[in-house]
Every structure is written in C-alpha cells, then in structure tokens.
Write a protein that holds these residues in place. Structure first.
Motif, mmCIF file in Angstrom:
data_model
loop_
_atom_site.group_PDB
_atom_site.id
_atom_site.type_symbol
_atom_site.label_atom_id
_atom_site.label_comp_id
_atom_site.label_asym_id
_atom_site.label_seq_id
_atom_site.Cartn_x
_atom_site.Cartn_y
_atom_site.Cartn_z
ATOM 1 N N TYR A 174 0.834 -1.210 0.000
ATOM 2 C CA TYR A 174 0.000 0.000 0.000
ATOM 3 C C TYR A 174 0.873 1.266 0.000
ATOM 4 N N GLU A 175 1.981 1.243 0.754
ATOM 5 C CA GLU A 175 2.866 2.416 0.801
ATOM 6 C C GLU A 175 3.548 2.654 -0.547
ATOM 7 N N GLU A 176 3.911 1.556 -1.237
ATOM 8 C CA GLU A 176 4.512 1.693 -2.571
ATOM 9 C C GLU A 176 3.489 2.267 -3.552
ATOM 10 N N SER A 177 2.260 1.778 -3.457
ATOM 11 C CA SER A 177 1.173 2.294 -4.287
ATOM 12 C C SER A 177 0.968 3.789 -4.016
ATOM 13 N N HIS A 178 0.997 4.160 -2.731
ATOM 14 C CA HIS A 178 0.775 5.554 -2.346
ATOM 15 C C HIS A 178 1.893 6.463 -2.863
ATOM 16 N N ARG A 179 3.134 5.953 -2.831
ATOM 17 C CA ARG A 179 4.286 6.747 -3.316
ATOM 18 C C ARG A 179 4.093 7.100 -4.800
ATOM 19 N N ILE A 180 3.641 6.120 -5.573
ATOM 20 C CA ILE A 180 3.420 6.348 -7.015
ATOM 21 C C ILE A 180 2.311 7.381 -7.219
ATOM 22 N N LEU A 181 1.236 7.251 -6.454
ATOM 23 C CA LEU A 181 0.117 8.189 -6.598
ATOM 24 C C LEU A 181 0.528 9.611 -6.220
ATOM 25 N N GLU A 182 1.323 9.748 -5.151
ATOM 26 C CA GLU A 182 1.770 11.085 -4.716
ATOM 27 C C GLU A 182 2.603 11.777 -5.798
ATOM 28 N N ASN A 183 3.369 10.959 -6.534
ATOM 29 C CA ASN A 183 4.237 11.525 -7.576
ATOM 30 C C ASN A 183 3.479 11.883 -8.846
ATOM 31 N N SER A 184 2.272 11.340 -8.997
ATOM 32 C CA SER A 184 1.589 11.524 -10.285
ATOM 33 C C SER A 184 0.266 12.279 -10.185
ATOM 34 N N LEU A 185 -0.199 12.560 -8.963
ATOM 35 C CA LEU A 185 -1.527 13.172 -8.816
ATOM 36 C C LEU A 185 -1.453 14.460 -7.998
ATOM 37 N N PRO A 186 -2.423 15.353 -8.191
ATOM 38 C CA PRO A 186 -2.509 16.539 -7.320
ATOM 39 C C PRO A 186 -2.800 16.115 -5.870
ATOM 40 N N VAL A 187 -2.435 16.983 -4.923
ATOM 41 C CA VAL A 187 -2.502 16.607 -3.497
ATOM 42 C C VAL A 187 -3.915 16.287 -3.013
ATOM 43 N N ASN A 188 -4.937 16.822 -3.668
ATOM 44 C CA ASN A 188 -6.314 16.564 -3.226
ATOM 45 C C ASN A 188 -7.064 15.615 -4.161
ATOM 46 N N HIS A 189 -6.325 14.789 -4.891
ATOM 47 C CA HIS A 189 -6.994 13.860 -5.806
ATOM 48 C C HIS A 189 -7.685 12.734 -5.010
ATOM 49 N N PRO A 190 -8.908 12.355 -5.382
ATOM 50 C CA PRO A 190 -9.636 11.306 -4.644
ATOM 51 C C PRO A 190 -8.894 9.973 -4.543
#
Length: 673
Positions: A137-153
């Motif tokens: 889950y943390e690896e998934s979250h790292r990828i999302l943080e790098n590719s999405l705006p901070v308030n993305h659902p």
C-alpha cells in the motif's frame, strides 16, 4: 440504483444483438462480455461472472499483443472475482500476471502500478499478512503522490487502505490520522452528500468504536446514514452499511433492543434488494444471530446462523473461508447451550478449512483455537484447553505487536483456566498481563479495562482478599457505568460481584443494595435469563438469612428453587444447597415440620448420588436428628445422631468440629430420655 436484474436484461439484449452481427471472436464482443460479467459479479453469481470475464479475456488474447495493458486489466478483473470467492491462491496468480505485463510495457512509476500494488496489498491484508499489505500500500501511495494533485480522490483511497491495515494492527491513533487525511481530501473534492463521504465517515466511526468511544463512533455513523438516506433509494443495498455500523455500536454497548432495530433494517433492505441466496444476506443473518445469542435466545440465534450457512453452502466452494466462519459461529452457539460435543463437531469443520486455506500463523486460526479451548475448559479438560489457548497465544505473539488487544483475550482465557484449577498465582500472572496491555493501549474509560479489573477482582475474591477484590470490582464498575447502557447484563454481573464481596465482609445492607441493583437489570432482560435470576434470588435470600430476617430470606430462597425446579430433574444434586438453606430458615423460624421436609429432600438426593458412608450423608442425618430433637422426638433424634457419628468417626479425625457438635447433641438427647 442496485437493480441488477434489469441491468442484466439490457446487457443481454445488447450482447445478443452484437453476437448476431459479428464473428465469434471479434474484438468488439469483449466489452459486452465484460459488462455481463460485471453485473453477475455485483449479483454475487461468481461462476457466471468468471465465465463471461474469461470469454472476454479469450477474445483479448486472440486480438491483442501478449503484453497489451488491456490484458492486464482483464487479469485484474478475473482476480477480483476469485478474491471475492475466497480463492486467494488463484487471485494472486491473476494479480501477478497483471503486474508482470505492467512491468514489461509501462514506465516504472506509471499510475497503473499503484492499482496493481494496491490489489495485491488488499489480498495480503485479507490473508492476515499486515506488514506485507502495508509495504505494498505504501509503494502504491508513493506512485500516486508523484503523479496526482494533493487533493486527488485516489490519494484519499490510498490513505484509506493504509489506515485499514493500521486499524487491524491495533494502532488506532495512526489509523485515525490517515482516515482523517483521506476524509479531508474527500470533503474538499466531493459534494457534501456524496456516497464516498459516507464510507469515509463510516471508517472513522469504526476506529472510534474500536477505541471504545461509542459516542464519537455514533456521531460519524449517523453522518454517514444521513448522506445515505438523502442520496439512495430506501431499498438500496448500500444503506445496509450504515444500518450495520450503528447496530454494531448499540451491540457493543449492550443495547440489544436498538441493535435489533438497526440490524433488522439492514436485513429488510437486503432481502428487498438482493436475490434470495446473495452472500451478503448471510452476513445479515449472522448479525441477527449474534444479537439473539447475547439476549440468551440461543435457538433463535441458531436459526439465523443456519440460514446463513444454507446460503453459503449453495453459493460458495466447499473450502471457502466464509463457510468456516459459519461453522465457527454455530459451534459457539452449541457451546453456549452446553452441547459441547456438537460444538466441537462444528469447530472441527471450521478448523479443517482454516488449516487448509490459511498460513500456520494466520490470526483467524488463533480465534478458532481460543474457541476450542473454551469448550475443553467447560468440560474440565484443562490440559486440552491450555494446549489450544497456548496455540492461539503463540500465533498472536508472532504476528501482532506485543501490546495488541487480541493478546488480552488469550491471556484472559488462560488466566481464567488457572483460576478454575485453583492455581491463583498463574491466574494473576496472566490477568495482569492482559491488564497491562489494556492500560497501555486503551482510553481510561474503555470497557475492556473494566473486564480486566473485574477478572482480577475475581481472583482476589477466590483467595479471600476481599478488600483488594472490592477495589478492583469498583474500578470495573466505574468504567462500566460510564460506557454501558443502564440495563446491560455485564453491569448486573458487576453489581452482583460487589454484593458477594460485601456479603463476605459482613456488610449485609451494602450487599443487599448491590444485589437489588443486579436483580432489577436481570428482571428487565428480554428474554429473562432464568439462571441469573435464580442466582440473584438465592444471594438476596442468604443476605436476609444472615441478617436474621428469616421470612424475607425464605421468600427469595423459594423463588430461586422454583426457577431451578423448571429446568432440573427432581433429585438433581444442584438442589442440595438451596434446600439446605430453606430448611435452615424454617428451623430458625421454629417451623420444624417444614424444616424436616427440606432436610429430608436433601438426604434423599445425597443417598442417590453419594456412597452411604460419605460425610455429607452423615451431615444430613445430623440435621434431621437435630430437627427431631426440636420436635421432641428424642428416640428418632438419637438414632440419627448416632448414625451420623458412626459414619464420621470412620473417616474423619476426632477433632473434626461436626463430630464434637454431634457428641454434644447426643449427650443432650440422652438426658431427655
């Protein structure tokens, strides 16, 4: 809107039209097959869902390159069905195939990897591997943080996933922090009545419930329900989540009437919206069973558990873990009904499935080992009880933090077992281990702390240290009165325990005060717990007896016996003590004929179950002899007193107190002849 049969009808028409106009493996057929599969999946018909997803996948394999991203999506869809079917090995096979394609054709930090890691993380979570789940889950979250705006659902979903793992590990502070992060994003990006916000409020409510803060839990659950009622039709299946969550709070507070109300709403909604054998109906039936079990209506509980089992046997493969859950639940009811062989039969069915499907250290195995330990403890096989409770502790100590709440249950079980066999030092050792965890990890008013204090109070009561016992019971009561509903059966038990300690300390008025509080709750119980009522009447009767108020003592002692007479055979050994108490009350009131009647009942029972030279038989001869003496029949009195003396002199030393009493009474009777 949840009208799956209508959706199926339209998709079927679309599919048939497409099949008429296109060749069998045309790429455009993949989409309608996929749509049909999705509807069957939502209806809980997993075999049909797999059938259509595989048709779609077969077309994609023919029409697309071997590493096309759409094939990865198809593998993920099929994996999702196997996941819901509980076939985790098969699920992992398909999720890994999806990940393998992704690694070959996508950039290292492509957003699709977030989904792949998240799927496998969720699977690890379900398999009880919290550390692996968190890592993914943390690896998934790292990828999302790098590719999405901070308030993305999607980031909100990611925070939500990690929070679930922390909650499962008992780290409620971290779970709450992450759920709140998720919730802030959702409140920023969604409308105020969006259904996903309702799910977020439900998650936060669950953490507060696990922390023992029922008021905060209800606050968030009611926010979720408000959204659901505004945005969904009255029969929408998603309403059941809110109803079930509110039911769970009332259930944990012991307010079973309110729990039944909300659980009934959830069940009604599901019965109206879902097919007859839909798996989620089984969950509602199990919830109803849990309430009836706690209301001591075990037959009703069994009825609902069997309904759930029937659905699961029809819709799930024979080794599905949900079937194991049903077997375990039915075993628990049979244990409550004291039908221990049946309980062990169902626990054994559950154990076979879990040992086949789960890793050796899976937390669910620990729960089952604990339940089996309870049965062996109840039938007095303490070595087997310790064996299974020891297995449970071994798993929990390996897989959980050393201060996790689940460990307290196992320590409590082992402590209670040592208490039962009289090993007080070991009993205290394990009860204090449980208390230490509770004090370190729970808020001061969490009810689990109350349970720990009460358990230790019971140990000190057993060894006669009444002042310490009273201190711990009062600590337990202080929390219980703040956290439980006024008529909760556990409150009744605490009042009764404090009454018992006060009685032993000779404080009869105080004992009566607490016995009466306990009785008031027990008399209001629906349905009434007859055994608990009999205990209350007996305790109150004994307090009045020791205060010398014999008519009131007799009134309550006879109430207790009346209840026992409804459930026990006429000469059951359990009647000995209450009959003896009633006889003593009549003796003190000078009603010797009634005293004789009850002393004679005691003798008849003892003669059935004990050898003729047992000291308890001698005690009955003595009591009846004394009664004859008071009635003026000195010849019968002397005969029985000499019988009693003859038995006791064969088995007990001459200094035994009852022998001296009999000799003194014989000498007195002889002076009257």
């Amino acid at each position: 809107m949840g009208n799956y049969s209508k959706a199926l009808e339209f998709h079927d028409i679309a599919l048939k039209t497409t099949e008429k106009n296109l060749p069998m493996n045309h790429p455009n057929l993949a989409t309608p097959y996929n749509n049909m599969a999705t509807v069957y999946f939502n209806m809980g018909d997993y075999s049909k869902a797999v059938e259509f997803y595989e048709k779609s996948h077969k077309i994609l394999e023919i029409s697309l390159p071997a590493n096309h991203p759409n094939l990865a999506s198809s593998y993920s869809n099929i994996g999702l069905i196997y996941e819901d079917m509980g076939n985790y090995a098969k699920t992992l096979e398909f999720y890994d195939k999806a990940l393998e394609i992704g690694k070959k054709v996508l950039p290292q930090d492509h957003s699709s990897f977030a989904l792949f890691y998240s799927n496998i993380g969720r699977l690890c979570y379900k398999m009880g591997d919290n550390s692996k789940a968190l890592q993914l889950y943390e690896e998934s979250h790292r990828i999302l943080e790098n590719s999405l705006p901070v308030n993305h659902p999607h980031l909100a979903t990611s925070y939500n996933n990690m929070a679930g793992v922390y909650s499962n590990m008992g780290d409620y502070g971290k779970a709450l922090e992450l759920y709140n992060k998720s919730n802030r994003i959702l409140e920023h990006s969604l409308s105020i009545n969006h259904p996903i916000l309702a799910s977020s409020y439900n998650n936060i409510g669950l953490v507060y419930k696990n922390m023992g803060d029922c008021l905060k839990a209800l606050e968030f659950y009611e926010k979720a329900l408000e959204i659901a009622e505004k945005t969904l039709s009255p029969s929408h299946p998603n309403l059941t989540s809110s109803y079930n969550n509110i039911f769970a709070v009332y259930y944990s507070k012991g307010d079973y009437v309110k729990a039944l109300e909300f659980c009934g709403k959830a069940l009604k909604t599901r019965e109206e919206a879902l097919p007859q054998n839909y798996p989620n109906l089984a969950t509602s039936y199990n919830n109803m069973a849990a309430i009836y079990c706690n209301m001591n209506d075990y037959w009703k509980a069994l009825e609902f558990h069997e309904k759930a089992l029937k659905i699961r046997e029809k819709t799930l493969p024979p080794n599905h873990l949900d079937l194991s859950t049903s077997y375990n639940s039915i075993g628990l009811i049979y244990c409550k009904m004291s039908e221990y062989s049946k309980a062990l039969d169902f626990y054994d069915k559950s154990l076979k499935t879990e040992e086949e499907r789960l890793s050796l250290n899976h937390p669910d195995l620990a729960i089952l080992y604990n339940n089996i330990g309870h049965v062996y403890n109840a039938i007095g096989d303490y070595s087997k009880a310790l064996e299974f409770w020891g297995k449970a502790v071994k798993i929990e100590e390996k897989t959980l933090p050393l201060n996790h709440q689940k460990l307290t249950n196992s320590y409590n079980n082992i402590g209670q077992m040592y208490y039962s066999i009289g090993d007080i030092s070991k009993a205290l050792e394990f009860q204090e281990k449980a208390l230490k965890i509770n004090e370190e990890t729970l808020p001061r008013n969490n009810y689990s702390l109350s349970t720990s204090y009460a358990n230790i109070g019971g140990v000190y009561y057993k060894i006669g240290d009444y002042s310490k016992s009273l201190w711990f019971y009062n600590k337990a009561l202080e929390i219980g009165e703040k956290t439980l509903s006024p008529n909760h059966p556990d409150l009744s038990n605490l009042y009764n325990h404090i009454g018992l300690v006060s009685y032993k300390m000779g404080e009869y008025s105080k004992a009566l005060e607490f016995y009466d509080k306990s009785l008031q709750i027990r008399e209001k119980a629906v349905p009434p717990n007859q055994s608990a009522l009999a205990t209350s009447y007996n305790n109150i009767g004994l307090a009045y007896y020791d205060m010398g108020v014999y008519p009131r003592a007799l009134e309550f002692l006879e109430k207790a016996v009346k209840i026992d007479e409804q459930s026990l055979q006429p000469n059951h050994p359990d009647f000995v003590i209450p009959y003896d108490n009633i006889a003593a009350a009549y003796m003190n009131m000078g009603n010797y004929s009634k005293a004789f009647e009850f002393h004679d009942k005691v003798l008849k029972i003892r003669e059935i179950f004990l050898p003729p030279d047992h000291p308890d038989v001698a005690a009955s001869y003595y009591e009846i002899g004394v009664t004859y003496c008071e009635m003026g029949d000195n010849v019968e009195a002397l005969s029985l007193l000499e019988k009693a003396l003859g038995i006791l002199q064969k088995s007990l030393p001459a200094t035994y107190p009852l022998i001296k009493s009999i000799v003194d009474k014989i000498n007195l009777v002889k002076t009257r002849l």
